[in-house]
Design a protein around this motif. Structure first.
Motif, mmCIF file in Angstrom:
data_model
loop_
_atom_site.group_PDB
_atom_site.id
_atom_site.type_symbol
_atom_site.label_atom_id
_atom_site.label_comp_id
_atom_site.label_asym_id
_atom_site.label_seq_id
_atom_site.Cartn_x
_atom_site.Cartn_y
_atom_site.Cartn_z
ATOM 1 N N ARG A 179 32.371 39.239 33.435
ATOM 2 C CA ARG A 179 31.027 38.796 33.774
ATOM 3 C C ARG A 179 31.036 37.389 34.361
ATOM 4 O O ARG A 179 30.325 37.100 35.335
ATOM 5 N N SER A 180 31.831 36.514 33.784
ATOM 6 C CA SER A 180 31.867 35.130 34.263
ATOM 7 C C SER A 180 32.470 35.039 35.655
ATOM 8 O O SER A 180 32.057 34.198 36.461
ATOM 9 N N HIS A 181 33.429 35.894 35.969
ATOM 10 C CA HIS A 181 34.112 35.816 37.257
ATOM 11 C C HIS A 181 33.314 36.496 38.369
ATOM 12 O O HIS A 181 33.192 35.967 39.477
ATOM 13 N N ASN A 182 32.763 37.664 38.096
ATOM 14 C CA ASN A 182 32.079 38.451 39.119
ATOM 15 C C ASN A 182 30.575 38.263 39.138
ATOM 16 O O ASN A 182 29.899 38.819 40.016
ATOM 17 N N LYS A 183 30.013 37.516 38.179
ATOM 18 C CA LYS A 183 28.566 37.262 38.110
ATOM 19 C C LYS A 183 27.768 38.557 38.043
ATOM 20 O O LYS A 183 26.673 38.658 38.593
ATOM 21 N N GLU A 184 28.302 39.567 37.396
ATOM 22 C CA GLU A 184 27.592 40.829 37.234
ATOM 23 C C GLU A 184 28.084 41.502 35.965
ATOM 24 O O GLU A 184 29.133 41.139 35.420
ATOM 25 N N ASN A 185 27.312 42.446 35.488
ATOM 26 C CA ASN A 185 27.672 43.139 34.265
ATOM 27 C C ASN A 185 28.848 44.076 34.524
ATOM 28 O O ASN A 185 29.103 44.495 35.649
ATOM 29 N N ALA A 186 29.559 44.415 33.464
ATOM 30 C CA ALA A 186 30.721 45.294 33.560
ATOM 31 C C ALA A 186 30.498 46.505 32.681
ATOM 32 O O ALA A 186 30.007 46.391 31.562
ATOM 33 N N LYS A 187 30.858 47.655 33.176
ATOM 34 C CA LYS A 187 30.758 48.873 32.391
ATOM 35 C C LYS A 187 31.919 48.953 31.404
ATOM 36 O O LYS A 187 33.024 48.486 31.683
ATOM 37 N N ASP A 188 31.643 49.540 30.264
ATOM 38 C CA ASP A 188 32.688 49.681 29.256
ATOM 39 C C ASP A 188 33.845 50.534 29.768
ATOM 40 O O ASP A 188 35.005 50.292 29.421
#
Length: 241
Positions: free
Chosen positions: A144-153
């Motif tokens: 999240r910190s690197h891509n500025k977006e949420n990540a799917k499990d």
């Protein structure tokens, strides 16, 4: 004074100065031992005057005396208050070996790869599972910190499986139902992830400006309506019919 000696004690010259280094080098030419000892003591006192901060360091006297002994090429025959020995850690610094390749996933870095390697050494199944959950939670936070977006499990589980060579894996349904990859709040609920928004610029008057040009026109129209439309215009009154 030889060039190899100058190059060998380059760090000590930078710390105490070239003049002090030359004084130490001249001690070898003094034949009288008592006079040589007195000159060495004066040089030590001079060093403490030039750098008063050395007095606050532990074993500062022994450190300075050994540095004087080192600058004299280990050939200082004086009555020193401490046992003099050459410093073996004053040589040129060793070149560090840079990594030959970067991390497999830039978002996680090599620290996560080291955590995965440590988790693979755990023999207990429960401890390995707990370590896998903690690593997955860390990976999701870094993603999240690197891509500025949420990540799917599912994405985190897939990357975790790739980093471990297929040895670290979790049930996707359990991860999603129990929120294993989420940092929970004090109430037990997952902490919401807020995507960082771009900062709004301000013009010279302190007013905020957005990225689109249409909002500026809307703001001007609102200002005109607030001021009553046309400025300083008095309409003549018509007599009643």
């Amino acid at each position: 004074m030889t060039l190899p000696s100058l190059h060998k004690h380059e760090l000590l010259q930078r710390e105490y100065g070239q003049s002090t280094f030359q004084l130490v080098q001249q001690l070898a030419g003094i034949e009288d031992r008592a006079e040589r000892t007195r000159r060495a003591q004066q040089i030590v006192q001079l060093i403490f005057r030039l750098q008063p901060a050395l007095r606050d360091q532990p074993d500062s006297q022994a450190k300075v005396w050994n540095h004087v002994f080192e600058m004299a090429d280990g050939e200082l025959d004086v009555d020193a208050p401490f046992t003099l020995a050459a410093q073996v850690n004053l040589g040129p610094p060793k070149r560090l070996a840079y990594p030959a390749k970067g991390p497999k996933f830039r978002a996680y870095g090599q620290a996560v790869e080291q955590l995965v390697a440590q988790a693979l050494t755990l023999e207990d199944a429960t401890e390995r599972e707990q370590a896998t959950i903690i690593i997955g939670r860390t990976m999701k936070f870094l993603y999240r910190s690197h891509n500025k977006e949420n990540a799917k499990d599912l994405t985190i589980i897939k990357h975790l499986r790739e980093l471990s060579g297929g040895e670290l894996s979790l049930d996707p349904d359990r991860v999603q139902n129990e929120n294993l990859f989420e940092f929970v709040t004090s109430g037990g609920r997952p902490a919401p992830f807020i995507v960082p928004q771009p900062r709004q610029e301000r013009d010279g008057g302190g007013n905020r400006r957005s990225g689109s040009g249409g909002n500026s026109g809307g703001g001007n129209r609102r200002d005109k309506q607030r001021r009553g439309g046309r400025k300083n215009r008095n309409e003549p009154q018509q007599p009643p019919q």
